[in-house]
Design an enzyme around this catalytic site. Structure first.
Site, PDB file in Angstrom:
ATOM      1  N   PRO A 209       0.812  -1.212   0.000  1.00  0.00           N
ATOM      2  CA  PRO A 209       0.000   0.000   0.000  1.00  0.00           C
ATOM      3  C   PRO A 209       0.846   1.262   0.000  1.00  0.00           C
ATOM      4  CG  PRO A 209       0.105  -0.940   2.193  1.00  0.00           C
ATOM      5  CD  PRO A 209       0.818  -1.904   1.302  1.00  0.00           C
TER       6      PRO A 209
ATOM      7  N   ASP B 263      -2.037   2.838   2.605  1.00  0.00           N
ATOM      8  CA  ASP B 263      -1.401   2.954   3.906  1.00  0.00           C
ATOM      9  C   ASP B 263      -1.718   4.359   4.410  1.00  0.00           C
ATOM     10  OD1 ASP B 263       0.126   2.304   6.039  1.00  0.00           O
ATOM     11  OD2 ASP B 263       2.044   2.320   4.980  1.00  0.00           O
TER      12      ASP B 263
ATOM     13  N   TRP C  95       4.461   0.479   9.798  1.00  0.00           N
ATOM     14  CA  TRP C  95       4.961  -0.658   9.014  1.00  0.00           C
ATOM     15  C   TRP C  95       4.339  -1.965   9.479  1.00  0.00           C
ATOM     16  CZ3 TRP C  95       7.001   0.165   4.604  1.00  0.00           C
ATOM     17  CH2 TRP C  95       7.725   1.330   4.366  1.00  0.00           C
TER      18      TRP C  95
ATOM     19  N   GLN D 243      12.498  -0.991   0.293  1.00  0.00           N
ATOM     20  CA  GLN D 243      11.533  -1.746   1.094  1.00  0.00           C
ATOM     21  C   GLN D 243      12.120  -3.004   1.724  1.00  0.00           C
ATOM     22  OE1 GLN D 243       8.590  -0.665   1.942  1.00  0.00           O
ATOM     23  NE2 GLN D 243       8.862   1.177   0.729  1.00  0.00           N
TER      24      GLN D 243
ATOM     25  N   TRP E 170       8.600  -2.782   3.926  1.00  0.00           N
ATOM     26  CA  TRP E 170       7.469  -3.684   3.735  1.00  0.00           C
ATOM     27  C   TRP E 170       7.898  -5.139   3.549  1.00  0.00           C
ATOM     28  CZ3 TRP E 170       4.549  -5.536  -0.889  1.00  0.00           C
ATOM     29  CH2 TRP E 170       3.260  -5.963  -0.545  1.00  0.00           C
TER      30      TRP E 170
ATOM     31  N   LYS F 125      20.062  12.276  -7.806  1.00  0.00           N
ATOM     32  CA  LYS F 125      18.886  11.788  -7.115  1.00  0.00           C
ATOM     33  C   LYS F 125      17.695  12.686  -7.452  1.00  0.00           C
ATOM     34  CE  LYS F 125      17.687  10.797  -2.379  1.00  0.00           C
ATOM     35  NZ  LYS F 125      18.145  10.860  -1.000  1.00  0.00           N
TER      36      LYS F 125
ATOM     37  N   LYS G 163      12.391  16.332  -4.190  1.00  0.00           N
ATOM     38  CA  LYS G 163      11.628  17.584  -4.197  1.00  0.00           C
ATOM     39  C   LYS G 163      12.548  18.782  -4.008  1.00  0.00           C
ATOM     40  CE  LYS G 163       7.112  16.049  -2.549  1.00  0.00           C
ATOM     41  NZ  LYS G 163       6.325  15.883  -1.336  1.00  0.00           N
TER      42      LYS G 163
END
Length: 1051
Positions: A51, A90, A525, A561, A565, A598, A601
């Site tokens: 999610p 999530d 998590w 992850q 996750w 990279k 933002k």
RNA sequence: GGGCCUGUAGCUCAGCCGGUUAGAGCACUGUGCUGAUAACGCAGGGGUCAGUGGUUCGAGUCCACUCAGGCCCA
């Protein structure tokens, strides 16, 4: 069979528009729902959606993971599986809270509590919901087929109740416990700080004490372990000393006569000069050494005060011996857990020494630093002290220096199942494979308990209630709403299972106190890692579905992850069910900006998915992601790179498709559904390549190899367009049913092969080519069955032959270019050197094709002997190197000194030649060498990779005339095109007469007429008063050094 | 500081078990092209295969170390 009529297809296309049309088609025909309903009862393929956190708008990296998530479920649906693929969101956790804090202008927990937890959580829920809508739009637009309608949401009561059930299972297995966790803590605000708060408060140039402390070694006279610290206040909490096992240590006698142990590398900078090295040791030699504790304020019931190993120990500063106080450092706590050391918590929540620390009880710890140093000095345990300048964190809100402080929190005892975590990982297929025993496997082997609790608001409340009776340790864990109802004695039907509501539920404790919930919520998590269970509200509902869906065949996320996750899924499943949560996992590399930096933002180089979709479409975006680089690698991405994909792949495919529809609709052919045995060489070849492609792509998808399932399609489309269609154009103009049928088969099959990866263009082609002409066909390519290949149609020899022709044609063009010979000028002969007899046979079989492509009259092979060629004997390094090792360079040299022509003829006679070099004799067989021949005079030559192609450069009159005829045809065709004539228009052609024209037309007049659909070919004689009608489009050019004028008119 | 991954042409990527002169595509330049193609063919420039050392008859490929980038952990 009737003649198929296809919807006309323009050669140019706006992909984003086309894709919107397909989305509409899917909606109209309810294709997504039918991809499930039409597979009811089929074997299941289980995909689990990791999610996304709904705390911001989706970026291009989310498109990446969604593209890779999508490809296998789509493939499996076409293979006849039932693929549930439920969506999920999530919605809990710090990221969501921070987003809302920003919106509300709040900073920190105190302000949240002043604002009101009830309202704050309401806002969190609303914020998550808003971002979910953004995500849904992106998901639909890119063609990621997850079921959004039934998507699981982690803040739903049913989801939370399942999480409670899981925690209760842990509780009953004694896998849930309260322990200490070291957190950055502000003693003034009385709260731990999150990592992002921490990062705001670092100050350079902070001055702290620098203290070298002597720990008396037990059983060794006057010997001390020398440790260093900048936080003397942590010394009363000391329980061990840590060394680096691989580091070098020394035992020295210092100027004062004491024996000291410390790291060799630091002795000079720390010790007073004049010390004497008694012994050098490895860190591992010090392990287990016991020392006298500095203080004994607390009774301790565990082994402590000895030397342990810590991989965090360095010789950058200090003494190479690190004082360990588990209550005040994360490394310390880790070491404490590893060695089962006691945790001595000497400091209270306000940062003051506890009463047991009698000399400094109640003193703020930082203020006690000087007193502690004095006290140690008075006992002769202070080696030296000073100050130390470093970067240290302060509270961003109140500017107090932060303490690292062990706070009680709830843990999942994952380390108790470490071996199972490691074993079960062996059953999982990782792509790329190195993650399995690398990054992920290492992480599991070093598993530490999972700190589950978070002192926050918007999350799954831990279902743990404890008695508030003084000194009580009575605790209950609640595993369901029903259980809670039984406790509180009334229905909780309308209860929101979040804070603050659950916090308000209490009941009498057996020890006279009141049961109150602990304030913590769960690490989010834990929410996502429990999705296989919680998405079904198992075990309260859906037992049957869960039984089918409990283990994923496939999951996919990015590399970060592994500790997120992937880990929490694996941990929850291992602890709960002792089986892996997933069988196959694709682990993606990250997306980088076009310059390799990279994407973030803050750098402002983030690509917005919508910009790419609007410019080039979702298919091109997806195709670029599948084909650009191996999925596990990080990849550069930009709108421009997707544009390249459009030009290179999408347009080539589209134009082939458009070409097919154009000529199919012009001709009168019948679709052959039966696999009629193709006759024409190129048809046989194409179908062979096509069937091989189906096999290749199928096998690749079966083994989760995305690159292998996509790049070969691109290569096939390229040869389809630029070899098969180009060489077969005449047959299409003539409406040859075999050619049309072959091309049709290729395009219809490719549309299916592309369906999992570029679902829109695949659908577009399928709708027109298949669904549009066959009433029996499935409504959507995505509901159709995956193509089968036929081994009988795969002719590997033919494929190899054709590859060789392409190679020779390429070199032939190169040779022509070198001599400035246009392709339309026929040449007498091409001489080819191939690498072996098989290839010679190959080329012989396909020589008509090669001659046609090169516009040459005859083919010859370069032979060893003869006046026309030079020969050279080239030894194969692989064979001779393996046979003779270091003798190879000598053989090579010796061979080159012999007469090449004679040597070549001996080898070609099959003779084994004895070569003498450096007094040694080596036997060289004909198989060990290659004889290379190079044509001499009168040829233009091109050579590459052991192949050589030479074309004759001499032209006789007949060849020249034929060349002129072809030039004339080309000019007339160009003129037709310029005059906007239809392809099928018949014309009258006027040519200004001359001797040259006369000559050419005498021999090739019919050829020119046929090629250009000329009914009347008029030779105009100006000297006899003729003229080209002035209103006609005409063209002048040079032919064989003479001016020519032509004109055409529609008949 | 530790672990894992990556580094080949200006850009995006191939390169098998170590073996002939390291390849494609894009971009640039030139040129060619007989009716689908914002195409295509051919050629040219552009490479210390990140660096150093080692193993080997032979290293882009194997080993060690170093450097740079990424991710995770500390």
């Amino acid at each position: 069979m009737t003649k198929p009529k296809f919807r006309d297809v323009s050669p140019s296309v706006n992909y984003p528009e086309m894709e919107e049309g397909i989305l509409e088609l899917w909606r109209e025909r309810d294709v997504v729902a039918r991809s499930l309903s039409e597979r009811e009862g089929c074997p299941e393929y289980v995909f689990h959606e990791g999610p996304p956190t709904a705390n911001g708008r989706p970026g291009i990296h989310h498109v990446l993971s969604r593209a890779f998530k999508d490809i296998f479920p789509r493939y499996k649906i076409m293979q006849g599986y039932y693929v549930q693929r439920r969506g999920g969101w999530d919605t809990h956790g710090l990221p969501v809270e921070i987003e809302v804090e920003k919106q509300l202008g709040l900073s920190g927990k105190q302000q949240i509590e002043a604002y009101g937890v009830e309202e704050f959580n309401r806002r969190c829920r609303a914020s998550a919901q808003e971002y979910i809508e953004d995500w849904e739009r992106m998901t639909v637009r890119m063609g990621f087929w997850v079921d959004l309608k039934t998507a699981y949401v982690t803040f739903h009561n049913s989801y939370i109740e399942s999480l409670w059930w899981i925690l209760k299972q842990f509780w009953e297995q004694d896998l849930l416990y309260q322990g200490y966790k070291v957190v950055p803590y502000c003693p003034r605000c009385g709260t731990p700080l999150s990592s992002h708060e921490l990062s705001q408060g670092y100050k350079e140039g902070t001055i702290d004490p620098s203290v070298y402390v002597k720990f008396k070694v037990k059983g060794e006279e006057n010997a001390y372990l020398l440790a260093w610290t900048t936080t003397p206040w942590t010394l009363p909490g000391n329980v061990a000393l840590a060394i680096g096992e691989k580091l070098d240590y020394v035992k020295v006698r210092d100027a004062g006569g004491d024996v000291l142990y410390m790291a060799a590398a630091l002795a000079d900078s720390v010790l007073t000069p004049g010390y004497e090295v008694l012994e050098t040791l490895k860190g591992s030699d010090l392990l287990g050494m016991r020392y006298e504790p500095l203080y004994r304020f607390y009774p301790v019931d565990k082994e402590y005060a000895y030397v342990v190993a810590g991989d965090f120990v360095s010789t950058d500063d200090g003494t190479g011996i690190v004082h360990i106080a588990p209550a005040f450092g994360a490394d310390d706590m880790e070491a404490g857990r590893k060695y089962d050391l006691p945790i001595v918590q000497t400091v209270d929540a306000a940062g003051r020494f506890r009463p047991e620390v009698t000399p400094w009880a109640g003193v703020f710890v930082k203020d006690a630093d000087p007193a502690i140093q004095e006290e140690l000095a008075s006992r002769g345990l202070l080696y030296k002290s000073g100050t130390y300048e470093h970067t240290y964190p302060f509270c961003w809100r109140c500017d107090s220096p932060l303490l690292y402080w062990a706070k009680e929190t709830w843990y999942v005892r994952t380390s108790a199942k470490r071996d199972r975590l490691v074993d079960l990982n062996q059953q999982i297929n990782w792509y790329p494979e190195h993650i399995k025993n690398g990054r992920f496997g290492n992480w599991l082997e070093n598993n530490v308990d999972w700190a589950l609790g978070r002192d926050r608001y918007w999350g799954t409340p831990l279902p743990i209630w404890r008695s508030d009776a003084p000194g009580s340790d009575y605790v209950e864990c609640i595993g369901s709403v029903a259980e809670l109802e039984a406790k509180v004695g009334h229905t909780l039907e309308d209860l929101d299972l979040h804070r603050p509501y659950v916090d308000q539920l209490t009941w009498p404790a057996p020890d006279g106190g009141t049961m109150r919930r602990v304030t913590e919520v769960a690490d989010c998590w834990f929410d996502s890692g429990s999705m296989p269970v919680a998405q079904w509200h198992y075990p309260f509902e859906n037992q049957e579905v869960w039984e089918r869906q409990k283990q994923a065949d496939y999951i996919c996320e990015a590399i970060d992850q592994t500790r997120g996750w992937f880990y929490t899924l694996h941990a929850v499943s291992t602890l709960l069910f002792d089986r892996p949560a997933f069988k196959n996992v694709l682990c993606l590399g990250h997306i980088l900006a076009e310059d390799g930096s990279k994407m973030s933002k803050s750098r402002g180089n983030v690509v917005n998915p919508w910009d790419v979709f609007d410019a080039h479409g979702a298919d091109a975006t997806r195709w670029n992601m599948y084909t650009a680089s191996p999925p596990g690698n990080s990849r550069r991405f930009s709108v421009n790179l997707v544009g390249e994909t459009v030009r290179k792949f999408m347009n080539t495919l589209w134009n082939t498709y458009s070409f097919f529809v154009t000529y199919s609709n012009l001709s009168d052919w019948a679709l052959q559904t039966e696999n009629a045995e193709p006759q024409a060489l190129l048809d046989r070849w194409l179908l062979s390549e096509l069937n091989m492609l189906v096999r290749t792509v199928t096998e690749a998808l079966e083994s989760y190899d995305v690159l292998g399932a996509t790049r070969p399609i691109a290569a096939f489309v390229d040869s389809l367009s630029n070899w098969y269609v180009r060489l077969s154009r005449r047959r299409f103009w003539d409406g040859d049913p075999a050619a049309l049928n072959t091309l049709y088969t290729a395009l219809a099959t490719v549309s299916k092969l592309l369906a999992p990866s570029t679902p829109f263009i695949a659908e577009e082609m399928y709708q027109n080519l298949v669904a549009g002409v066959d009433p029996q066909a499935d409504d959507s390519v995505h509901l159709s069955r995956w193509p089968q290949y036929s081994v009988e149609l795969i002719d590997e020899r033919l494929n190899a032959d054709m590859a060789l022709v392409q190679r020779v044609a390429s070199l032939g063009h190169s040779a022509r270019q070198a001599a400035n010979l246009k392709v339309r000028q026929p040449l007498a002969q091409v001489v080819v050197r191939v690498r072996n007899a098989e290839e010679r046979d190959s080329l012989t079989r396909l020589q008509d094709l090669a001659l046609d492509e090169l516009n040459v009259k005859s083919l010859a092979f370069a032979d060893a002997a003869g006046d026309l060629v030079d020969v050279q004997v080239f030894p194969y390094p692989k064979q001779l190197g393996q046979k003779y090792g270091s003798g190879y360079p000598k053989i090579r040299q010796a061979l080159s000194k012999l007469d090449q022509a004679e040597l070549a003829s001996r080898f070609q006679a099959g003779e084994t030649v004895e070569v003498v070099a450096d007094g040694e004799t080596y036997a060289v067989t004909p198989e060990d060498v290659e004889v290379r021949s190079t044509p001499r005079a009168g040829y233009s030559v091109a050579e590459a990779g052991g192949y050589l192609v030479a074309v004759t450069t001499e032209l006789d009159a007949a060849l020249e005339q034929e060349g002129h005829a072809r030039e004339l045809v080309r000019r007339i065709q160009q003129l037709r095109k310029d005059a906007n004539l239809e392809i099928s228009d018949r014309i009258v052609t006027y040519v200004l007469d001359s001797d040259l024209v006369h000559e050419v037309l005498a021999h090739f007049g019919n050829y020119v007429r046929e090629e250009t659909l000329t009914v009347d070919l008029v030779q105009v004689h100006p000297d006899q008063g003729d003229a080209i009608p002035a209103h006609l489009p005409q063209a002048g050019f040079e032919l064989g050094g003479k001016e020519i004028v032509i004109a055409v008119s529609k008949k």
